[in-house]
Design an enzyme around this catalytic site. Structure first.
Site, mmCIF file in Angstrom:
data_model
loop_
_atom_site.group_PDB
_atom_site.id
_atom_site.type_symbol
_atom_site.label_atom_id
_atom_site.label_comp_id
_atom_site.label_asym_id
_atom_site.label_seq_id
_atom_site.Cartn_x
_atom_site.Cartn_y
_atom_site.Cartn_z
ATOM 1 C CB ILE A 100 7.220 6.690 35.837
ATOM 2 C CG1 ILE A 100 7.512 5.887 34.575
ATOM 3 C CG2 ILE A 100 8.417 6.736 36.760
ATOM 4 C CD1 ILE A 100 8.408 6.608 33.598
ATOM 5 C CB CYS A 101 5.162 6.660 41.242
ATOM 6 S SG CYS A 101 4.956 7.671 42.703
ATOM 7 C CG LEU A 102 10.641 10.469 39.017
ATOM 8 C CD1 LEU A 102 11.420 9.754 40.116
ATOM 9 C CD2 LEU A 102 11.363 10.271 37.685
#
Lengths: 152, 529
Positions: free
Chosen positions: A85-87
């Site tokens: 996840i890109c967060l």
């Protein structure tokens, strides 16, 4: 090694006051490892989907963020094939004042607001930018295929 | 003004009582300047707390060109007599925890007022004459008195809320109704309710436990001191509001939040004591006497110095904790690059034999890194290990040489002329080393060093000798010194750590010399090393 009080308390609170649409249950033999379920937000392409994730609290949690990955396949510009996840809050913007609950809420919010300008899955982001309705359609189909219980 | 010192009148006593100590309890939440219950409390960089409206008038601070931040340009002189320094207005933000606590107390008291039965009581202020009182917001012509309702606690709060009870004053209570307990039950009930509503506010947002040695950041957020230092090991931003923190990561100049300390010491002394105990246990012997922190880094040897630059957050924490222990020691183990199995430990990332190091000098850098100088104390073997807050801790067995008697017996046996002549014909030159006397083995090394110095070998540069000293005469220590300066692989040097006798070590060093002599590099003409 004893589990830090913080993790015990967080787990207790997650059990006692669960967040609607989010489930996180620790493994009995490893209390740092959680099975997570996040419901796709309504009015998003992920609506009605139940997404499974794995969450692991590293040794120096909460100084470092939990490690989280989608196990259910998902068509989303900020989530790649491996479920990573890109967060920002999972990386540079992590703060020890955040917690499992807030992080999972952020992930749920990310499902409701994909951000193709900060992509992790480049092909998905590209499509999202070029033909958003089609991308959303695919996201819906993937949700139906992989994240709706009768098809699992 | 007398700082917050008098707030502590209570903490001396063991336990306290809502009825007997009503006055002191209310003082815990009064502003020492205006005497009202704190309104928008601000905890200053000196750890004292004051209402925001009681902050002295600010001025433009003189002689400050860095940081050229307009917010920091305004300051005021601290009104607390134990500080009197100049604080920047930018560092004096509302104390979020105390603000919330005061708000909750206000609400709860208001509820109580409407519920409480009519129990009038006369409160007479007993002014304590204090030289600095002139600076206080209240006028003190003569002590005041009021008839108020509720128990002592409620009435005292009301008295303070009306602005008629000076911070330093005491109160004499005269019940005006006929009741055996004099409001005792009411006081107990109110205090329990107050404790109940504020309890969660005093949980640290990092460890989720009761704040221990609370430190309030310039942005007004409060954490346990140890939690905040750990946070600062990773980032200089406040965990709650992410503002950049203008404090030194080691928190050396940041005092505890006095007010919160006193409140906790009063309302939950047992909880605080058990928490202190838990943390002390965790931090130090925590893991049982034989558990030591292990630094997986490099090869170190007994009696030899090791210089370390500590920058990784987990090791900053480890070193800080080590510095707080009595012995200031930790274990150094080298990285197991080749992933060779390590005895009972199996395949682990470090080698099983290591050296206990004692910190003899630590220089803490302002950004939280540190430079430390250590000396090897003794060798050990790791029996078992686990992870604590990101670094390895292990239970270790001290690992020493065999007794001198045994040492002598081995030497005598190995150098026995009968055995020597027996072996002479067949053995290789290195096998012949086995029959040399321990003294001869040492001399091989010593002579080698002498020749190398005469040839100005670069690895024996003056700088090296200044750091590691001259070769020790003690045969037991010579190999450790030799290994510290000789430019050969770590893998080879590691062989010294599991040795059990001086003789065994000297044979290893003599073999190094023989090998060096058979190659060209030792001659001194080669400067690559």
């Amino acid at each position: 090694m004893a589990l830090p009080k913080r993790i015990i308390k967080e787990t207790e609170r997650l059990m006692a006051e669960p967040v609607p649409g989010i489930k996180a249950i620790p493994h009995e033999d490893n209390l740092r490892y959680f099975d997570v379920e996040v419901h796709g937000p309504s009015q998003s392409p992920y609506e009605n989907g139940i997404f499974k994730l794995e969450l692991f609290l590293p040794d120096d949690y909460p100084m470092t963020p939990p490690k989280i990955r989608f196990l259910t396949r998902i068509y989303h510009p900020n989530i790649d094939k491996l479920g990573r996840i890109c967060l920002d809050v999972l990386k540079s913007n992590w703060s020890p004042a955040l917690q499992i609950r807030t992080i999972l809420l952020s992930i749920q919010a990310l499902l409701g607001a994909p951000n193709p300008d900060d992509p992790l899955a480049n092909d998905v982001a590209q499509r999202w930018k070029e033909d958003e309705p089609a991308a959303i359609q695919t996201a819906r189909e993937w949700t139906r295929m992989y994240a709706v219980s009768e098809n699992r | 003004m007398s700082a917050d010192a008098s707030v502590g009148a209570l903490s001396e006593r063991t336990g306290f009582d809502a009825y007997r100590d009503a006055r002191a309890i209310i003082r815990l939440i009064q502003c020492s300047r205006c005497s009202y219950p704190l309104r928008v409390p601000v905890t200053l960089p000196c750890g004292n707390t004051i209402c925001r409206m009681c902050l002295p008038r600010s001025h433009v601070r003189a002689g400050i060109s860095y940081p050229a931040n307009q917010e920091r340009q305004e300051g005021f002189t601290c009104p607390f007599s134990d500080c009197t320094k100049e604080h920047s207005l930018a560092d004096s933000n509302p104390d979020v925890v105390l603000g919330k606590v005061l708000e909750l107390i206000g609400e709860e008291v208001a509820k109580c007022k409407t519920e409480s039965s009519e129990k009038p009581m006369l409160l007479e202020e007993q002014a304590v004459v204090h030289p600095s009182m002139a600076s206080s917001g209240l006028q003190f012509d003569r002590p005041r008195s009021r008839v108020l309702h509720g128990g002592r606690l409620l009435a005292t709060y009301t008295f303070a809320e009306m602005g008629e009870l000076a911070f330093n004053s005491d109160v004499i209570y005269k019940p005006l109704y006929d009741d055996e307990d004099g409001g005792l039950a009411l006081d107990m009930m109110l205090l329990d309710r107050l404790k109940e509503v504020v309890r969660n506010e005093f949980d640290c947002q990092v460890c989720y436990a009761l704040m221990l040695n609370p430190v309030t950041t310039p942005c007004g957020h409060t954490f346990c001191r140890r939690c905040l230092t750990r946070v600062l090991d990773h980032s200089l931003l406040c965990p709650l509001c992410r503002r950049s923190l203008s404090i030194s990561p080691a928190l050396t100049n940041e005092p505890n939040n006095e007010r919160i300390c006193r409140i906790l010491a009063t309302i939950c002394p047992e909880h605080l004591a058990s928490r202190t105990e838990t943390v002390t246990r965790e931090e130090q012997g925590a893991l049982g006497e034989s558990q030591v922190p292990l630094f997986v880094c490099t090869l170190s040897f007994p009696s030899m110095p090791t210089f370390l630059h500590i920058f990784e957050p987990r090791y900053r924490l480890m070193i800080r904790r080590t510095l707080e222990t009595r012995t200031r020691t930790f274990g150094m183990v080298s990285y197991n690059r080749t992933r060779e199995p390590q005895g009972n430990l199996g395949t682990v990332e470090f080698r099983e034999y290591g050296t206990l190091l004692r910190i003899i000098n630590a220089q803490m850098l302002p950004d939280g890194r540190s430079l430390i100088e250590t000396v090897g104390v003794s060798r050990f073997k790791v029996k078992d290990w686990s992870i604590l807050d990101g670094y390895v801790v292990g239970s270790i067995d001290r690992y020493d040489d065999i007794s001198l008697v045994e040492e002598e017996r081995i030497e005598a046996a190995e150098t026995d002329p009968a055995r020597r002549s027996n072996a002479n014909g067949s053995s290789s030159p290195t096998a012949q080393l086995d029959h040399l006397s321990t003294r001869d083995l040492l001399d091989i090394g010593m002579n080698f060093i002498r020749r190398m110095r005469d040839n100005s070998a670069p690895w024996l540069h003056q700088r090296v000798l200044e750091a590691y000293g001259y070769p020790p005469e003690d045969p037991a220590l010579f190999p450790y010194w030799f290994a510290s300066v000789l430019p050969i692989s770590e893998h080879e040097k590691y062989k010294l750590l599991p040795t059990r006798s001086v003789r065994e070590r000297l044979k290893i060093t003599a073999r190094w010399v023989r090998r060096a002599e058979s190659q060209r590099w030792y001659s001194g003409t080669c400067t690559v090393l």
